[in-house]
Design an enzyme around this catalytic site. Structure first.
Site, short mmCIF file in Angstrom:
data_model
loop_
_atom_site.label_atom_id
_atom_site.label_comp_id
_atom_site.label_asym_id
_atom_site.label_seq_id
_atom_site.Cartn_x
_atom_site.Cartn_y
_atom_site.Cartn_z
N SER A 233 -2.05 8.51 -1.00
CA SER A 233 -1.45 9.83 -1.22
C SER A 233 -1.81 10.38 -2.59
CB SER A 233 0.07 9.72 -1.20
OG SER A 233 0.54 9.09 -0.07
N GLU B 50 -6.23 15.56 5.46
CA GLU B 50 -7.14 15.95 4.38
C GLU B 50 -8.30 14.95 4.36
OE1 GLU B 50 -4.79 17.97 0.74
OE2 GLU B 50 -4.17 15.93 1.17
N ASN C 256 -0.33 17.10 -1.42
CA ASN C 256 0.67 16.30 -2.12
C ASN C 256 0.97 16.84 -3.51
OD1 ASN C 256 1.76 14.43 -0.52
ND2 ASN C 256 0.79 12.66 -1.48
P1 NAD Z 1 4.77 1.20 4.23
O1 NAD Z 1 5.47 0.55 3.10
O2 NAD Z 1 5.56 1.71 5.38
O3 NAD Z 1 3.64 0.22 4.82
C1 NAD Z 1 2.72 -0.47 4.03
C2 NAD Z 1 2.30 -1.71 4.81
O4 NAD Z 1 1.21 -2.34 4.10
C3 NAD Z 1 3.41 -2.77 4.93
O5 NAD Z 1 3.61 -3.09 6.31
C4 NAD Z 1 2.86 -3.98 4.16
O6 NAD Z 1 3.24 -5.22 4.74
C5 NAD Z 1 1.36 -3.74 4.27
N1 NAD Z 1 0.56 -4.39 3.22
C6 NAD Z 1 0.77 -4.37 1.89
N2 NAD Z 1 -0.24 -5.01 1.26
C7 NAD Z 1 -1.10 -5.44 2.23
C8 NAD Z 1 -2.32 -6.15 2.21
N3 NAD Z 1 -2.88 -6.55 1.06
N4 NAD Z 1 -2.94 -6.41 3.40
C9 NAD Z 1 -2.39 -6.01 4.56
N5 NAD Z 1 -1.22 -5.32 4.64
C10 NAD Z 1 -0.59 -5.05 3.47
O7 NAD Z 1 3.93 2.40 3.56
P2 NAD Z 1 3.42 3.77 4.26
O8 NAD Z 1 4.46 4.81 4.07
O9 NAD Z 1 2.89 3.46 5.61
O10 NAD Z 1 2.22 4.15 3.29
C11 NAD Z 1 0.95 3.52 3.39
C12 NAD Z 1 -0.08 4.34 2.62
O11 NAD Z 1 -0.12 5.67 3.17
C13 NAD Z 1 0.24 4.51 1.14
O12 NAD Z 1 -0.98 4.55 0.43
C14 NAD Z 1 0.95 5.85 1.08
O13 NAD Z 1 0.88 6.48 -0.18
C15 NAD Z 1 0.14 6.62 2.13
N6 NAD Z 1 0.81 7.77 2.75
C16 NAD Z 1 2.14 7.69 3.06
C17 NAD Z 1 2.75 8.79 3.66
C18 NAD Z 1 4.19 8.73 4.08
O14 NAD Z 1 4.72 9.77 4.51
N7 NAD Z 1 4.86 7.60 4.00
C19 NAD Z 1 2.00 9.96 3.93
C20 NAD Z 1 0.65 9.99 3.61
C21 NAD Z 1 0.06 8.89 3.01
#
Ligand code: NAD
Length: 287
Positions: free
Chosen positions: A116, A149, A188
């Site tokens: 993000s 994006e 963002n």
């Molecule tokens: P989340 O915390 O729900 O999920 C992250 C997952 O990654 C977890 O299940 C964790 O176990 C796993 N993980 C962590 N380290 C790991 C590794 N080394 N190998 C394999 N798995 C691993 O987070 P999220 O909200 O799904 O966000 C994930 C990404 O997407 C982030 O970069 C976030 O900034 C981005 N993002 C989030 C949103 C949102 O609305 N939440 C929107 C756009 C982008």
């Protein structure tokens, strides 16, 4: 059939896996947490059955689920046509992952990040093939949101960028190209600036979060209020993104308010824990 590996089976990776499988790709969904994988499978199955009941799926859910393979390691990265990472928003975690993937995946395979906030150029630094790294910034909940994006890092190759646009279209989403690689990209940055003000208005006692949500829905036509968005995305993810933006020097996009820290310290991470700004019942409906 093309194979896509999605690494990170949290809120975003689960949604990305679902729409890739719905669109006919074979999906390898990887997470280092077994409970996260099990939760992802349950969530995808639930979502597909709901869509099917509404007549919005051409295939039966089991046929789509059959295309999703779950696993805890990304050793078969070499067999993939695309790799998309959606692990936690932490630069060193993502950089380590890309270093390993750069070694494992065939040179022609694009490596996408769903970050993000972190510039693509930083995540591609030091890799053997930095031209294959791009941002595919999905919005959550992925099955419902139409935008992605597509972000070009300083070294992203034009062919890889174009492949990103095509992939997003093949998933039924609208790609928006971002041609300068700045922290938080476009959407963002805009949201963060607005949300910083929302937090400060609540902190100063000017308005309640519920009134701000209602105001943005009724006054500005947002479908979902800013605090509802925070609950959907995860308070922990919002905190990670805020820390990341701050560490990248984007202080004006981040509030000094402690509201998010206090919620997180209380275990109120949003929908995922049943409580955040709002409370939710077992079916995820706002109480
Ligand atoms: P989340 O915390 O729900 O999920 C992250 C997952 O990654 C977890 O299940 C964790 O176990 C796993 N993980 C962590 N380290 C790991 C590794 N080394 N190998 C394999 N798995 C691993 O987070 P999220 O909200 O799904 O966000 C994930 C990404 O997407 C982030 O970069 C976030 O900034 C981005 N993002 C989030 C949103 C949102 O609305 N939440 C929107 C756009 C982008």
């Amino acid at each position: 059939m093309k194979k896509i590996m999605i690494i990170g089976a949290g809120f975003m990776g689960t949604g990305i896996a679902q729409i890739c499988a719905q669109s006919g790709y074979r999906v390898h969904l990887v997470d280092n947490s077994e409970p996260a994988l099990q939760k992802a499978r349950t969530q995808i199955s639930h979502s597909l059955h709901k869509l099917f009941a509404k007549g919005q799926l051409a295939e039966h859910p089991p046929a789509i689920l059959e295309r999703i393979h779950l696993g805890q390691d990304y050793g078969d990265a070499a067999q993939m046509h695309w790799i998309i990472e959606a692990v936690v928003e932490d630069e060193s975690t993502k950089r380590n992952l890309f270093k390993n993937l750069d070694r494992l995946a065939a040179e022609s395979v694009p490596l996408a990040t769903n970050t993000s906030s972190i510039p693509i150029t930083r995540l591609a630094a030091g890799l053997r093939f930095p031209e294959r790294v791009l941002g595919l910034h999905f919005f959550g909940p992925v099955p419902l949101m139409g935008l992605v994006e597509v972000v070009r890092g300083d070294k992203t190759g034009t062919a890889v960028f174009e492949k990103g646009i095509s992939l997003v279209k093949s998933l039924g989403k609208k790609p928006v190209g971002v041609s300068r690689d700045i922290p938080g990209f476009v959407m963002n940055r805009i949201f963060s600036a607005a949300f910083r003000e929302c937090l400060e208005l609540v902190d100063a006692g000017v308005a309640s979060f519920k009134d701000i949500d209602e105001g943005m829905r009724l006054g500005y036509g947002w479908n979902v209020g800013p605090f509802e968005i925070a609950d959907n995305a995860g308070i922990d993810t919002f905190l990670n993104v805020s820390r990341s933006l701050r560490s990248l020097g984007e202080h004006h996009l981040v509030s000094d308010s402690k509201i998010l820290e206090d919620l997180a310290a209380d275990g109120r991470l949003g929908r995922k824990t049943g409580r955040g700004f709002y409370s939710y019942d077992a079916d995820g409906r706002k109480k």
